[in-house]
Every structure is written in C-alpha cells, then in structure tokens.
Design a protein around this motif. Structure first.
Motif, PDB file in Angstrom:
ATOM      1  N   VAL A  41      23.058 -32.719  90.073  1.00  0.00           N
ATOM      2  CA  VAL A  41      23.917 -31.953  91.133  1.00  0.00           C
ATOM      3  C   VAL A  41      22.803 -31.456  92.078  1.00  0.00           C
ATOM      4  O   VAL A  41      22.993 -31.574  93.282  1.00  0.00           O
ATOM      5  N   ARG A  42      21.927 -30.655  91.631  1.00  0.00           N
ATOM      6  CA  ARG A  42      20.653 -30.143  92.509  1.00  0.00           C
ATOM      7  C   ARG A  42      19.693 -29.638  91.706  1.00  0.00           C
ATOM      8  O   ARG A  42      19.598 -29.599  90.650  1.00  0.00           O
ATOM      9  N   CYS A  43      18.536 -29.604  92.510  1.00  0.00           N
ATOM     10  CA  CYS A  43      17.312 -28.945  91.882  1.00  0.00           C
ATOM     11  C   CYS A  43      16.832 -27.814  92.758  1.00  0.00           C
ATOM     12  O   CYS A  43      17.143 -27.820  94.024  1.00  0.00           O
ATOM     13  N   ARG A  44      16.280 -26.913  92.416  1.00  0.00           N
ATOM     14  CA  ARG A  44      15.440 -25.708  93.329  1.00  0.00           C
ATOM     15  C   ARG A  44      14.265 -25.447  92.508  1.00  0.00           C
ATOM     16  O   ARG A  44      13.803 -25.687  91.195  1.00  0.00           O
ATOM     17  N   TRP A  45      13.269 -25.070  93.399  1.00  0.00           N
ATOM     18  CA  TRP A  45      11.725 -24.656  92.915  1.00  0.00           C
ATOM     19  C   TRP A  45      11.823 -23.242  92.070  1.00  0.00           C
ATOM     20  O   TRP A  45      12.843 -22.547  92.429  1.00  0.00           O
ATOM     21  N   ILE A  46      11.088 -23.211  91.075  1.00  0.00           N
ATOM     22  CA  ILE A  46      10.883 -22.091  90.307  1.00  0.00           C
ATOM     23  C   ILE A  46       9.664 -21.838  89.847  1.00  0.00           C
ATOM     24  O   ILE A  46       8.450 -22.494  90.407  1.00  0.00           O
ATOM     25  N   ALA A  47       9.316 -20.520  89.489  1.00  0.00           N
ATOM     26  CA  ALA A  47       8.134 -20.118  89.080  1.00  0.00           C
ATOM     27  C   ALA A  47       6.943 -19.927  90.430  1.00  0.00           C
ATOM     28  O   ALA A  47       5.859 -20.527  90.072  1.00  0.00           O
ATOM     29  N   GLY A  48       7.540 -19.956  91.424  1.00  0.00           N
ATOM     30  CA  GLY A  48       6.478 -19.715  92.645  1.00  0.00           C
ATOM     31  C   GLY A  48       6.271 -20.966  93.301  1.00  0.00           C
ATOM     32  O   GLY A  48       5.632 -21.047  94.250  1.00  0.00           O
ATOM     33  N   ALA A  49       6.796 -22.096  92.848  1.00  0.00           N
ATOM     34  CA  ALA A  49       6.766 -23.542  93.470  1.00  0.00           C
ATOM     35  C   ALA A  49       7.387 -23.361  94.875  1.00  0.00           C
ATOM     36  O   ALA A  49       8.531 -22.985  94.714  1.00  0.00           O
ATOM     37  N   ASP A  50       7.003 -24.223  95.756  1.00  0.00           N
ATOM     38  CA  ASP A  50       7.691 -24.419  96.974  1.00  0.00           C
ATOM     39  C   ASP A  50       7.819 -25.766  97.565  1.00  0.00           C
ATOM     40  O   ASP A  50       7.974 -26.001  98.549  1.00  0.00           O
ATOM     41  N   ARG A  51       6.979 -26.411  96.792  1.00  0.00           N
ATOM     42  CA  ARG A  51       6.679 -28.204  97.079  1.00  0.00           C
ATOM     43  C   ARG A  51       6.377 -28.803  95.979  1.00  0.00           C
ATOM     44  O   ARG A  51       6.039 -28.194  95.053  1.00  0.00           O
ATOM     45  N   ALA A  52       6.441 -30.219  96.225  1.00  0.00           N
ATOM     46  CA  ALA A  52       6.037 -31.076  94.931  1.00  0.00           C
ATOM     47  C   ALA A  52       4.731 -31.284  94.863  1.00  0.00           C
ATOM     48  O   ALA A  52       4.056 -31.705  95.877  1.00  0.00           O
ATOM     49  N   GLN A  53       4.154 -30.965  93.698  1.00  0.00           N
ATOM     50  CA  GLN A  53       2.666 -31.268  93.533  1.00  0.00           C
ATOM     51  C   GLN A  53       2.667 -31.054  92.119  1.00  0.00           C
ATOM     52  O   GLN A  53       3.486 -30.550  91.422  1.00  0.00           O
ATOM     53  N   VAL A  54       1.606 -31.718  91.509  1.00  0.00           N
ATOM     54  CA  VAL A  54       1.456 -31.631  90.022  1.00  0.00           C
ATOM     55  C   VAL A  54       1.382 -30.206  89.593  1.00  0.00           C
ATOM     56  O   VAL A  54       0.705 -29.410  90.297  1.00  0.00           O
ATOM     57  N   GLY A  55       2.217 -29.869  88.452  1.00  0.00           N
ATOM     58  CA  GLY A  55       2.275 -28.537  88.108  1.00  0.00           C
ATOM     59  C   GLY A  55       3.500 -27.749  88.481  1.00  0.00           C
ATOM     60  O   GLY A  55       3.835 -26.717  88.076  1.00  0.00           O
ATOM     61  N   ALA A  56       4.120 -28.217  89.704  1.00  0.00           N
ATOM     62  CA  ALA A  56       5.036 -27.526  90.106  1.00  0.00           C
ATOM     63  C   ALA A  56       6.388 -27.514  89.346  1.00  0.00           C
ATOM     64  O   ALA A  56       6.571 -28.584  88.648  1.00  0.00           O
ATOM     65  N   ARG A  57       7.215 -26.328  89.124  1.00  0.00           N
ATOM     66  CA  ARG A  57       8.356 -26.565  88.401  1.00  0.00           C
ATOM     67  C   ARG A  57       9.547 -26.366  88.991  1.00  0.00           C
ATOM     68  O   ARG A  57       9.573 -25.743  90.131  1.00  0.00           O
ATOM     69  N   PHE A  58      10.674 -26.946  88.740  1.00  0.00           N
ATOM     70  CA  PHE A  58      11.807 -26.808  89.211  1.00  0.00           C
ATOM     71  C   PHE A  58      13.066 -26.992  88.274  1.00  0.00           C
ATOM     72  O   PHE A  58      13.059 -27.291  87.155  1.00  0.00           O
ATOM     73  N   ARG A  59      13.883 -26.309  88.538  1.00  0.00           N
ATOM     74  CA  ARG A  59      15.486 -26.229  87.598  1.00  0.00           C
ATOM     75  C   ARG A  59      16.276 -27.269  88.328  1.00  0.00           C
ATOM     76  O   ARG A  59      16.806 -27.179  89.288  1.00  0.00           O
ATOM     77  N   GLY A  60      16.896 -27.898  87.420  1.00  0.00           N
ATOM     78  CA  GLY A  60      17.933 -29.038  87.749  1.00  0.00           C
ATOM     79  C   GLY A  60      19.309 -28.548  87.142  1.00  0.00           C
ATOM     80  O   GLY A  60      19.358 -28.278  85.958  1.00  0.00           O
ATOM     81  N   THR A  61      20.270 -28.568  87.931  1.00  0.00           N
ATOM     82  CA  THR A  61      21.527 -28.567  87.255  1.00  0.00           C
ATOM     83  C   THR A  61      22.185 -29.712  87.629  1.00  0.00           C
ATOM     84  O   THR A  61      22.200 -30.560  88.377  1.00  0.00           O
ATOM     85  N   SER A  62      22.865 -30.077  86.150  1.00  0.00           N
ATOM     86  CA  SER A  62      23.579 -31.480  85.978  1.00  0.00           C
ATOM     87  C   SER A  62      25.013 -31.190  85.716  1.00  0.00           C
ATOM     88  O   SER A  62      25.518 -30.143  85.362  1.00  0.00           O
ATOM     89  N   ARG A  63      26.002 -32.305  85.917  1.00  0.00           N
ATOM     90  CA  ARG A  63      27.210 -32.157  85.727  1.00  0.00           C
ATOM     91  C   ARG A  63      27.909 -33.354  85.119  1.00  0.00           C
ATOM     92  O   ARG A  63      27.256 -34.564  85.631  1.00  0.00           O
ATOM     93  N   ASN A  64      28.695 -33.272  84.198  1.00  0.00           N
ATOM     94  CA  ASN A  64      29.632 -34.521  83.942  1.00  0.00           C
ATOM     95  C   ASN A  64      30.875 -34.200  83.689  1.00  0.00           C
ATOM     96  O   ASN A  64      31.132 -33.408  82.589  1.00  0.00           O
ATOM     97  N   GLY A  65      31.679 -34.293  84.770  1.00  0.00           N
ATOM     98  CA  GLY A  65      33.192 -33.774  84.569  1.00  0.00           C
ATOM     99  C   GLY A  65      33.038 -32.318  84.656  1.00  0.00           C
ATOM    100  O   GLY A  65      32.455 -31.544  85.583  1.00  0.00           O
ATOM    101  N   ARG A  66      33.722 -31.642  83.827  1.00  0.00           N
ATOM    102  CA  ARG A  66      33.644 -30.173  83.795  1.00  0.00           C
ATOM    103  C   ARG A  66      32.289 -29.396  82.955  1.00  0.00           C
ATOM    104  O   ARG A  66      32.042 -28.411  83.326  1.00  0.00           O
ATOM    105  N   ARG A  67      31.603 -30.092  82.251  1.00  0.00           N
ATOM    106  CA  ARG A  67      30.606 -29.672  81.734  1.00  0.00           C
ATOM    107  C   ARG A  67      29.319 -29.762  82.814  1.00  0.00           C
ATOM    108  O   ARG A  67      28.933 -30.565  83.720  1.00  0.00           O
ATOM    109  N   ARG A  68      28.641 -28.497  82.758  1.00  0.00           N
ATOM    110  CA  ARG A  68      27.454 -28.458  83.400  1.00  0.00           C
ATOM    111  C   ARG A  68      26.274 -27.780  82.477  1.00  0.00           C
ATOM    112  O   ARG A  68      26.694 -27.004  81.628  1.00  0.00           O
TER     113      ARG A  68
END
Length: 120
Positions: free
Chosen positions: A1-28
């Motif tokens: 569904v979406r991703c957002r940077w976390i832990a101070g990351a603001d761009r794609a680079q090795v070591g950067a972290r992001f949180r992903g939100t997934s959905r399948n029907g009503r499950r998230r």
C-alpha cells in the motif's frame, strides 16, 4: 500500500530504513525494511523484518538483453517456523509463494507500462 522512511532516513541508500504497509482485503500489517544493496542500473535490494524477525529479502535486478534490458523482481523467504505458522493469519494468504508471484507480476507490469510511457 505504501512505504515511508524511518529512523532518520530521507532517501534511498544502503542502510536506509523504511516501514512498509501492506493490505490483503481487510487485513493490514506493517514491516520494517533496510536497504542492503544499491548498484545503479544493476541492483536494488532490501531485507524485511516483522517485529525484528526476518521475513524476506526482496530485490530488483536489471539485466541486459539483446534488445534492451529486463527487470527481474525476486524474493527469498527468510521466515522461521513461527512466522511461517502465523503468517497466513496475519496476511490472509495461505500460499505466500503464490501471493508473491501474483503481486510481483502486477508490479512488473506497472513498471513496464510506466517505463514505456516515458520512453515514447
């Protein structure tokens, strides 16, 4: 569904972290990921965890062909026995391999369409 940077990351680079939100029907559900490899025009890969437990390694590889390039999306399941057991309850997908194959096909078709539209 979406991703957002976390832990101070603001761009794609090795070591950067992001949180992903997934959905399948009503499950998230959400996962955390860390970018592990980036080689322009060659490879982009990240490791996924769920409550700090390994889930998967995802990657996109760009491979040269005789008439251009081919984009390959791949996943390696890294879940242990506990996550394998509870995953269908969390995601609503009893066959994770099939679900991944289906969603990967959808993603690759969308990337292809976007790339071809830009190329015109």
């Amino acid at each position: 569904v979406r991703c957002r940077w976390i832990a101070g990351a603001d761009r794609a680079q090795v070591g950067a972290r992001f949180r992903g939100t997934s959905r399948n029907g009503r499950r998230r559900w959400t996962t955390s990921s860390t970018i592990t490899d980036m080689r322009p025009a060659e490879l982009f890969a990240w490791e996924v965890t769920y409550f700090r437990k390994p889930v998967a390694r995802w990657e996109y590889r760009i491979e040269p062909t005789h008439d251009g390039v081919r984009l390959v999306e791949a996943v390696k399941d890294r879940r242990g026995p506990l996550l394998r057991a509870v995953s269908p309850l969390i995601t609503g997908s009893p066959d994770r391999d099939k679900r991944n194959a289906d969603t990967m096909e959808t993603t690759l078709e969308a990337v292809k369409a976007a790339a071809e539209a830009q190329h015109r």
